[in-house]
Design an enzyme around this catalytic site. Structure first.
Site, PDB file in Angstrom:
ATOM      1  N   ARG A   1     -28.669  13.878  40.685  1.00 30.76           N
ATOM      2  CA  ARG A   1     -29.774  13.581  41.607  1.00 30.76           C
ATOM      3  C   ARG A   1     -30.548  14.874  41.786  1.00 30.76           C
ATOM      4  O   ARG A   1     -29.993  15.866  42.271  1.00 30.76           O
ATOM      5  CB  ARG A   1     -29.265  13.053  42.948  1.00 30.76           C
ATOM      6  CG  ARG A   1     -30.370  12.986  43.997  1.00 30.76           C
ATOM      7  CD  ARG A   1     -29.991  12.195  45.224  1.00 30.76           C
ATOM      8  NE  ARG A   1     -29.947  10.770  44.945  1.00 30.76           N
ATOM      9  CZ  ARG A   1     -29.942   9.825  45.889  1.00 30.76           C
ATOM     10  NH1 ARG A   1     -29.976  10.160  47.173  1.00 30.76           N
ATOM     11  NH2 ARG A   1     -29.900   8.548  45.563  1.00 30.76           N
TER      12      ARG A   1
ATOM     13  N   HIS B   1     -35.830   5.973  40.050  1.00 31.03           N
ATOM     14  CA  HIS B   1     -34.530   5.681  40.665  1.00 31.03           C
ATOM     15  C   HIS B   1     -33.948   4.449  39.961  1.00 31.03           C
ATOM     16  O   HIS B   1     -33.807   3.381  40.543  1.00 31.03           O
ATOM     17  CB  HIS B   1     -34.737   5.417  42.162  1.00 31.03           C
ATOM     18  CG  HIS B   1     -33.475   5.458  42.974  1.00 31.03           C
ATOM     19  ND1 HIS B   1     -32.242   5.787  42.445  1.00 31.03           N
ATOM     20  CD2 HIS B   1     -33.251   5.204  44.296  1.00 31.03           C
ATOM     21  CE1 HIS B   1     -31.329   5.734  43.398  1.00 31.03           C
ATOM     22  NE2 HIS B   1     -31.914   5.384  44.525  1.00 31.03           N
TER      23      HIS B   1
ATOM     24  N   ARG C   1     -24.993  -1.732  44.250  1.00 33.52           N
ATOM     25  CA  ARG C   1     -25.035  -0.416  43.602  1.00 33.52           C
ATOM     26  C   ARG C   1     -23.700  -0.169  42.879  1.00 33.52           C
ATOM     27  O   ARG C   1     -23.660   0.344  41.770  1.00 33.52           O
ATOM     28  CB  ARG C   1     -25.266   0.693  44.645  1.00 33.52           C
ATOM     29  CG  ARG C   1     -26.596   0.627  45.389  1.00 33.52           C
ATOM     30  CD  ARG C   1     -27.775   0.849  44.468  1.00 33.52           C
ATOM     31  NE  ARG C   1     -27.667   2.079  43.723  1.00 33.52           N
ATOM     32  CZ  ARG C   1     -28.047   3.282  44.166  1.00 33.52           C
ATOM     33  NH1 ARG C   1     -28.610   3.398  45.341  1.00 33.52           N
ATOM     34  NH2 ARG C   1     -27.906   4.358  43.410  1.00 33.52           N
TER      35      ARG C   1
ATOM     36  N   CYS D   1     -34.213  -0.253  49.587  1.00 31.72           N
ATOM     37  CA  CYS D   1     -33.112   0.484  48.945  1.00 31.72           C
ATOM     38  C   CYS D   1     -32.239   1.211  49.958  1.00 31.72           C
ATOM     39  O   CYS D   1     -31.099   1.548  49.654  1.00 31.72           O
ATOM     40  CB  CYS D   1     -33.663   1.467  47.921  1.00 31.72           C
ATOM     41  SG  CYS D   1     -34.672   2.776  48.639  1.00 31.72           S
TER      42      CYS D   1
END
Ligand code: CP
Ligand code: NVA
Length: 316
Positions: free
Chosen positions: A113, A141, A303, A275
């Site tokens: 990330r 993303h 996820r 999200c």
């Protein structure tokens, strides 16, 4: 060596666009299977898919969902997660290329990330044996979009003929959503304030990947974008790294809040998606966030299942 060469097909996942045709469908099918098998625990067929492999995690920004779900995913696939200090993404102690070339000798994959998308690409290009996964960059993303597509598939079955609206900032989350949905036959309506739209390049990429007649259309008025759609999606107005613009963005985005009136413009039974983390009172009202339309915690759960499928497909 070109440090920002495109990711090697099948090696890295920096973008939804790294998936070749059919991969997204296959990944969602596998994720659904893994979700069903989770109750089997260590007896699940994929419980040792990683065979003890190590996966490095390098996070330059905060994360609850992505970090937790990758760590659990690796463990449930029989691997081990190695958490690296964020300073190794800065390239100051040694070049990023050298960090990557060390890591590939020890670990199978790097989950990163970062701010600059280019950094993830540098890691991917420098180490041919290291699978690099984008856990969010300023531009994309893609792991979020996988979970969002599984969530829609669970609700709708086929996406063919469905439409979702994305209302808000044309940011990383929006980019990956728009890359993914049209591939499943889902049309997209976009509404962002002037100057905060998705780049035209992203819209072109989404149109090129569209299947089953899906389209991508831009609107100035969020109410028009939401009219008759099957899902309304949004994200924060101020992303990580943009904190200095918070007040300015609150002014600019004021007319782009997802509230009950906007949801009422959508089709009956339309879903609300985010999200997370969400800022109630900014991009969404508490009423919509807590309503029956809201599937935000399904997205968060998914996820895990989609990232397990991703790891299994890339590494196993
Ligand atoms: N949606 C998402 O990526 O959440 P985190 O920032 O908590 O990982
Ligand atoms: N657009 C947001 C997403 C957070 C998961 C950000 O980049 O901060």
């Amino acid at each position: 060596m070109n440090p920002v060469a495109p990711a090697t097909p099948g090696k890295d996942f920096l973008s939804i666009l790294d998936l070749v045709r059919g991969d997204l469908d296959r990944l969602l099918g596998l994720a659904a299977q893994m979700k069903a098998d989770r109750r089997l625990g260590t007896r699940a067929p994929t419980a040792d898919a990683l065979g003890g492999a190590h996966v490095a995690m390098l996070f330059e920004k905060p994360s609850l969902r992505t970090r937790s779900t990758f760590e659990i995913a690796v463990r449930e696939l029989g691997g081990h997660a190695l958490h690296l200090p964020a300073e190794f993404a800065q390239g100051t102690r040694e070049p990023l290329e050298d960090v990557a070339r060390n890591l590939e000798r020890w670990v199978r994959a790097l989950v990163i990330r970062t701010f600059a998308h280019r950094k993830a690409a540098i890691f991917a290009a420098a180490a041919s044996d290291l699978h690099v996964i984008n856990a969010l960059s300023d531009e994309e993303h893609p792991c979020q979009a996988l979970a969002d597509m599984l969530t829609l598939r669970e609700r709708w079955g086929s996406g063919r003929g469905r439409t979702l609206a994305y209302v808000g900032d044309g940011n990383n989350t929006a980019t990956s959503l728009v890359h993914a949905a049209p591939q499943l036959g889902i049309s997209v309506h976009l509404a962002s304030p002037p100057g905060y739209e998705l780049p035209a390049r992203v819209v072109d990429e989404a149109i090129r990947g569209a299947r089953d007649g899906a389209s991508v259309r831009s609107f100035r008025d969020p109410r028009q974008a939401a009219a008759g759609v099957d899902a309304v999606c949004t994200d924060v107005w101020t992303s990580m790294g943009q904190e200095a613009e918070t007040e300015e963005r609150r002014r600019v985005f004021a007319g782009f809040q997802v509230d009950a009136a906007l949801m009422a413009a959508a089709a009956r039974g339309a879903l609300f998606m985010h999200c997370l983390p969400a800022h109630r009172g900014e991009e969404v009202t508490a009423e919509v966030f807590e309503s029956d339309a809201s599937v935000v915690f399904d997205q968060a759960e998914n996820r895990l299942h989609t990232q397990k499928a991703l790891l299994a497909m890339l590494l196993a």
